[in-house]
Design an enzyme around this catalytic site. Structure first.
Site, mmCIF file in Angstrom:
data_model
loop_
_atom_site.group_PDB
_atom_site.id
_atom_site.type_symbol
_atom_site.label_atom_id
_atom_site.label_comp_id
_atom_site.label_asym_id
_atom_site.label_seq_id
_atom_site.Cartn_x
_atom_site.Cartn_y
_atom_site.Cartn_z
ATOM 1 N N HIS A 21 13.864 -88.966 33.967
ATOM 2 C CA HIS A 21 15.023 -89.851 33.884
ATOM 3 C C HIS A 21 15.768 -89.788 35.234
ATOM 4 C CE1 HIS A 21 14.146 -90.262 29.746
ATOM 5 N NE2 HIS A 21 15.158 -89.615 29.200
ATOM 6 N N CYS A 24 18.888 -85.733 26.754
ATOM 7 C CA CYS A 24 18.110 -85.603 27.999
ATOM 8 C C CYS A 24 18.708 -86.430 29.148
ATOM 9 C CB CYS A 24 16.660 -86.009 27.755
ATOM 10 S SG CYS A 24 16.497 -87.542 26.830
#
Ligand SMILES: NC(=O)c1ccc[n+]([C@@H]2O[C@H](COP(=O)([O-])OP(=O)(O)OC[C@H]3O[C@@H](n4cnc5c(N)ncnc54)[C@H](OP(=O)(O)O)[C@@H]3O)[C@@H](O)[C@H]2O)c1
Length: 352
Positions: free
Chosen positions: A251, A158
C-alpha cells in the site's frame, strides 16, 4: 526461549492466514500446531484444502501440510491444543467479536487482524513501535471477561502503516492536519490477479470502510490511556481517499501535512525518520525490522517492485519529502500490507 509456544491460526486458509503460516515457518519462539477455518475446510489436511489456492511465493511449509484443519466454531477443541491464537477469519463483525471473546474466555490469548474489536474500549489496538503501552488495557479487559490469562489484542488497518509511523516520528513538530491518498494492493482484499482479473489495468476509487479507518484509527493509536480507557488524540486531523490499484502487494500513501513548527528543515525531518526506534528494536524481537523507517533520496522511490519487501516486508519506505505551497510538507510512504500491515506485525506483538 527453551520450548516454543504452540500457536493456532484462525482463518489459516485465507490470504492473511497463509502469510502467518509462511512467516512463522522456523520462527524461534512460535510453532504452528493448529489451523482452523470455515466448516468448508474443516476435516481436510491443510495441503488438501489450500493446495489449489496457496497464494504465497514460497511453498507450503512441510510442517503444516498434514495438519487437519479444524472448524473455527469448535472453540474448546481448537483452544485446547494451543498457547495462543492469531485470528484472521473473515466473518461479520458480530460473529468475529463473539468468537474472539469466546477464545479469550478459554484462557487463550487472541491476537487479531480483524477490525471487529478495534474500538472496544478495553481492547488494545497496537503498532508495537508506536503504542506498546496500550497493552496495559489488558488487566481491565480480563476483569470484564473474567479471565486470568485470556485477552484480545488487535492491530490497526493495513492502510495506516505507510503514513502513521512517519507522523509519529514527527510528533515533536506538532503535525495538526494531513491529507492522505492511499493506493492499495489487491491482496488487501484477500485477492490475487488470478482471483480478480478485472483489476488488471484498472483502478477502483472505493474500498468499503477504508477511509473512515484511515482517518480515525491513527488517533486511537496516538491516544492516551486514562483510567483504563484510551482517549483518542485530537490531532493531527486526517482526511483520506483510498483507491484500489493493480498491484499485488504493497500500500502506497501520498501525504500532505501541516506542522505547527514552521522552522523545521528537511534534514531534521529525515533524521527523525531514520533514527526512530521503538520497543521491538530495543528488545531486538525476532520478527522486528532492525531499521523501522528508511528514507530514499532518489526521485522515483519508493517503488513497489524495489521497496515493498524492505526489511522482509516489516519496514516502512519513505521518499519524495519536499516543501508544499499549500500544506507545509508532502511525502510518499510505502508498506507491505500483508506483512507489516497484517500477519508480520502480530508475530511479535504477542511478546508483550
Ligand atoms: N488481506 C489483507 O491485507 C488484510 C490486512 C489486514 C487485515 N485483514 C483482515 O484479516 C481478515 C482476513 O482477511 P483475508 O484477506 O485473509 O481474507 P480471506 O483470504 O478471504 O480468508 C478468510 C478466512 O476466513 C475463513 N472464513 C470465511 N468465512 C468463514 C466462516 N463463515 N466461518 C469460519 N471461517 C470463515 C476462511 O476459511 P475458508 O478457507 O474455509 O473459507 C479463511 O480462512 C479480514 O477480517 C480482513 O479484513 C486483511
Amino acid at each position: 526461549m527453551s520450548e516454543k509456544l504452540k500457536v493456532g491460526i484462525l482463518g489459516g486458509t485465507g490470504m492473511v492466514g497463509q502469510r502467518f503460516i509462511s512467516l512463522l515457518e522456523n520462527h524461534p519462539w512460535f510453532e504452528v500446531t493448529t489451523i482452523a477455518a470455515s466448516p468448508r475446510s474443516a476435516g481436510q489436511t491443510y495441503e488438501q484444502t489450500v493446495g489449489g489456492r496457496w497464494k504465497m511465493d514460497t511453498q507450503i511449509p512441510e510442517a503444516v501440510k498434514n495438519i487437519v484443519v479444524k472448524n473455527v466454531n469448535e472453540i474448546e477443541d481448537t483452544a485446547s491444543e494451543v498457547d495462543f491464537v492469531f485470528s484472521a477469519v473473515d466473518m461479520s463483525k458480530e460473529e468475529i467479536k463473539r468468537i474472539e471473546d469466546a477464545y479469550a474466555k478459554t484462557e487463550t490469548p487472541v491476537v487479531s487482524n480483524n477490525s471487529a474489536h478495534r474500538w472496544t474500549p478495553d481492547v488494545p489496538m497496537v503498532v508495537p513501535e508506536i503504542n506498546p503501552q496500550h497493552m496495559e488495557l489488558i488487566p481491565y479487559q480480563r476483569k470484564r471477561l473474567g479471565t486470568t490469562r485470556g485477552f484480545v489484542a488487535v492491530k490497526p488497518n493495513c492502510s495506516i502503516q505507510a503514513y502513521a509511523p512517519v507522523l509519529t516520528a514527527w510528533m515533536e513538530f506538532e503535525p495538526y492536519e494531513a491529507v492522505v491518498s492511499t493506493y492499495q494492493a489487491i491482496s488487501g482484499a484477500g485477492k490475487t490477479f488470478a482471483d480478480w482479473p478485472q483489476m488488471e489495468g484498472n483502478i477502483i476509487p472505493f474500498i468499503s470502510g477504508e477511509e473512515e479507518k484511515s482517518e480515525q484509527e491513527p488517533l486511537r493509536i496516538w491516544g492516551e490511556m486514562k483510567n483504563g480507557v484510551i482517549e483518542p488524540a485530537k490531532q493531527p486531523l486526517i482526511t483520506s481517499q483510498c483507491i484500489r490499484v493493480p498491484v499485488l502487494n504493497g500500500h502506497t500513501a501520498s501525504v500532505f501535512v501541516k506542522l505547527k513548527d514552521k522552522s523545521v528543515e528537511k534534514e531534521q525531518l529525515i533524521e527523525k525518520l531514520v533514527n526512530y526506534r521503538g520497543l521491538p528494536q530495543q528488545l531486538a524481537l525476532p520478527s522486528a525490522p532492525k531499521q523501522f523507517i528508511q528514507y530514499l533520496d532518489e526521485d522515483a522511490r519508493p517503488q513497489i517492485t524495489m521497496d515493498v519487501d524492505y526489511e522482509h516486508g516489516m519496514g516502512i519506505s519513505v521518499g519524495r519529502l519536499r516543501k508544499d505551497s499549500v500544506y507545509d510538507w508532502k511525502f510518499v510512504g510505502l508498506s507491505h500490507n500483508t506483512v507489516r500491515g497484517a500477519a508480520g506485525e502480530l508475530s511479535y506483538a504477542q511478546s508483550y
